[in-house]
Enzyme design. Structure first.
Site, PDB file in Angstrom:
ATOM      1  N   GLU A  74      -0.851  72.680 -26.050  1.00 43.83           N
ATOM      2  CA  GLU A  74       0.107  73.689 -25.589  1.00 43.83           C
ATOM      3  C   GLU A  74       1.560  73.232 -25.745  1.00 43.83           C
ATOM      4  O   GLU A  74       2.452  73.779 -25.093  1.00 43.83           O
ATOM      5  CB  GLU A  74      -0.169  74.036 -24.116  1.00 43.83           C
ATOM      6  CG  GLU A  74      -1.590  74.423 -23.795  1.00 43.83           C
ATOM      7  CD  GLU A  74      -1.997  75.790 -24.337  1.00 43.83           C
ATOM      8  OE1 GLU A  74      -1.284  76.316 -25.210  1.00 43.83           O
ATOM      9  OE2 GLU A  74      -3.023  76.312 -23.889  1.00 43.83           O
ATOM     10  N   HIS A  93       1.629  73.660 -16.323  1.00 41.81           N
ATOM     11  CA  HIS A  93       0.714  74.768 -16.611  1.00 41.81           C
ATOM     12  C   HIS A  93      -0.618  74.474 -15.936  1.00 41.81           C
ATOM     13  O   HIS A  93      -1.184  73.392 -16.117  1.00 41.81           O
ATOM     14  CB  HIS A  93       0.531  74.915 -18.125  1.00 41.81           C
ATOM     15  CG  HIS A  93      -0.585  75.819 -18.540  1.00 41.81           C
ATOM     16  ND1 HIS A  93      -0.839  77.025 -17.936  1.00 41.81           N
ATOM     17  CD2 HIS A  93      -1.525  75.691 -19.515  1.00 41.81           C
ATOM     18  CE1 HIS A  93      -1.875  77.602 -18.517  1.00 41.81           C
ATOM     19  NE2 HIS A  93      -2.321  76.805 -19.473  1.00 41.81           N
ATOM     20  N   HIS A  95      -4.578  76.264 -14.417  1.00 44.03           N
ATOM     21  CA  HIS A  95      -5.551  77.340 -14.490  1.00 44.03           C
ATOM     22  C   HIS A  95      -5.958  77.709 -13.058  1.00 44.03           C
ATOM     23  O   HIS A  95      -7.143  77.752 -12.732  1.00 44.03           O
ATOM     24  CB  HIS A  95      -6.773  76.919 -15.300  1.00 44.03           C
ATOM     25  CG  HIS A  95      -6.509  76.725 -16.754  1.00 44.03           C
ATOM     26  ND1 HIS A  95      -7.514  76.480 -17.655  1.00 44.03           N
ATOM     27  CD2 HIS A  95      -5.361  76.745 -17.473  1.00 44.03           C
ATOM     28  CE1 HIS A  95      -7.006  76.349 -18.877  1.00 44.03           C
ATOM     29  NE2 HIS A  95      -5.687  76.492 -18.778  1.00 44.03           N
ATOM     30  N   TYR A 120       9.405  82.725  -0.154  1.00 42.36           N
ATOM     31  CA  TYR A 120       9.419  81.439  -0.851  1.00 42.36           C
ATOM     32  C   TYR A 120       9.191  81.554  -2.354  1.00 42.36           C
ATOM     33  O   TYR A 120       9.797  80.821  -3.133  1.00 42.36           O
ATOM     34  CB  TYR A 120       8.423  80.490  -0.187  1.00 42.36           C
ATOM     35  CG  TYR A 120       8.744  80.342   1.275  1.00 42.36           C
ATOM     36  CD1 TYR A 120       9.868  79.635   1.677  1.00 42.36           C
ATOM     37  CD2 TYR A 120       7.978  80.989   2.242  1.00 42.36           C
ATOM     38  CE1 TYR A 120      10.206  79.544   3.017  1.00 42.36           C
ATOM     39  CE2 TYR A 120       8.312  80.907   3.579  1.00 42.36           C
ATOM     40  CZ  TYR A 120       9.428  80.179   3.964  1.00 42.36           C
ATOM     41  OH  TYR A 120       9.776  80.117   5.286  1.00 42.36           O
ATOM     42  N   HIS A 160      -5.534  83.528 -18.011  1.00 41.64           N
ATOM     43  CA  HIS A 160      -5.401  82.128 -18.424  1.00 41.64           C
ATOM     44  C   HIS A 160      -4.800  81.271 -17.314  1.00 41.64           C
ATOM     45  O   HIS A 160      -5.499  80.446 -16.733  1.00 41.64           O
ATOM     46  CB  HIS A 160      -4.556  82.083 -19.704  1.00 41.64           C
ATOM     47  CG  HIS A 160      -4.442  80.729 -20.317  1.00 41.64           C
ATOM     48  ND1 HIS A 160      -4.029  80.552 -21.624  1.00 41.64           N
ATOM     49  CD2 HIS A 160      -4.648  79.490 -19.830  1.00 41.64           C
ATOM     50  CE1 HIS A 160      -4.011  79.263 -21.913  1.00 41.64           C
ATOM     51  NE2 HIS A 160      -4.374  78.596 -20.829  1.00 41.64           N
TER      52      HIS A 160
END
Length: 215
Positions: A74, A93, A95, A120, A160
């Protein structure tokens, strides 16, 4: 911060997120700027629970790979944030389950993915852009982030997972955890008449905390 300390911090924070179920198996990736303008990046196919500080991928300030294990597939996604947001010092990143679940809902706002349930997420993330589904590793994900022209610090990849840029690795990790917490609240409130923050309250937060909130 020394590079040795930064390597240790990346691995410590990644393991903390793994241990709390925010990303599992060999999913997720993380990167951070070094003092010389280079990057430290989690290697491809590695688990957040077992990152080795000595084996992180290392890039120089021109983007050339120097040493360590091969980086995450990625990289185009990470590079897109660094290239379009001068304030980005780290990118994470995950999942994470609830954020992915919320991205599956048919009525979410693609321009403002998270509902205004608490202050927040607004303070730490601004608006989160929901991007369409891309095959994992597809460079088109990076192109989609570049298309936002640096206006968003966080995106949600449909089906994703979330991606967040922060001023440093701690800030990025804190922000992505806030994204997951807000998504969890949103899923808990599905079908209920949740009392959300009003537009006036959101505007007050944006002004008071100088949130990057594009219109």
């Amino acid at each position: 911060m020394t590079e040795t300390r930064q390597r240790e911090l990346i691995c410590t924070l990644a393991k903390s997120m793994f241990d709390r179920g925010l990303t599992g198996g060999s999913t997720g990736n993380i990167s951070a700027r070094t003092e010389d303008g280079g990057l430290l990046v989690s290697p491809t196919g590695t688990s957040f629970g077992r990152l080795d500080p000595a084996r992180l991928s290392r890039f120089d300030s021109t983007g050339a790979f120097l040493d360590g294990d091969p980086p995450t597939k990625e990289m185009p996604l990470h590079s897109a944030f660094y290239d379009t947001r001068s304030s980005a010092g780290a990118v994470v990143h995950l999942h994470s389950c609830h954020a992915v679940a919320l991205s599956l809902m048919p009525d979410v706002d693609a321009d403002n993915f998270l509902p205004p349930l608490t202050p927040y997420a607004i303070m730490k993330l601004g608006k989160v852009q929901l991007l369409p589904f891309f095959r994992p590793g597809d460079p088109a994900m990076g192109q989609a982030v570049r298309g936002l022209a640096g206006k968003r610090s966080a995106v949600m990849l449909a089906n994703h997972g979330p991606v967040v840029a922060g001023k440093d690795v701690e800030a990025a990790c804190n922000a992505i955890e806030e994204l997951e917490d807000t998504a969890r609240l949103a899923m808990m409130m599905q079908g209920l008449r949740a009392r959300q923050l009003t537009p006036a309250q959101v505007s007050d937060l944006v002004r008071h905390f100088d949130v990057d909130w594009d219109t």
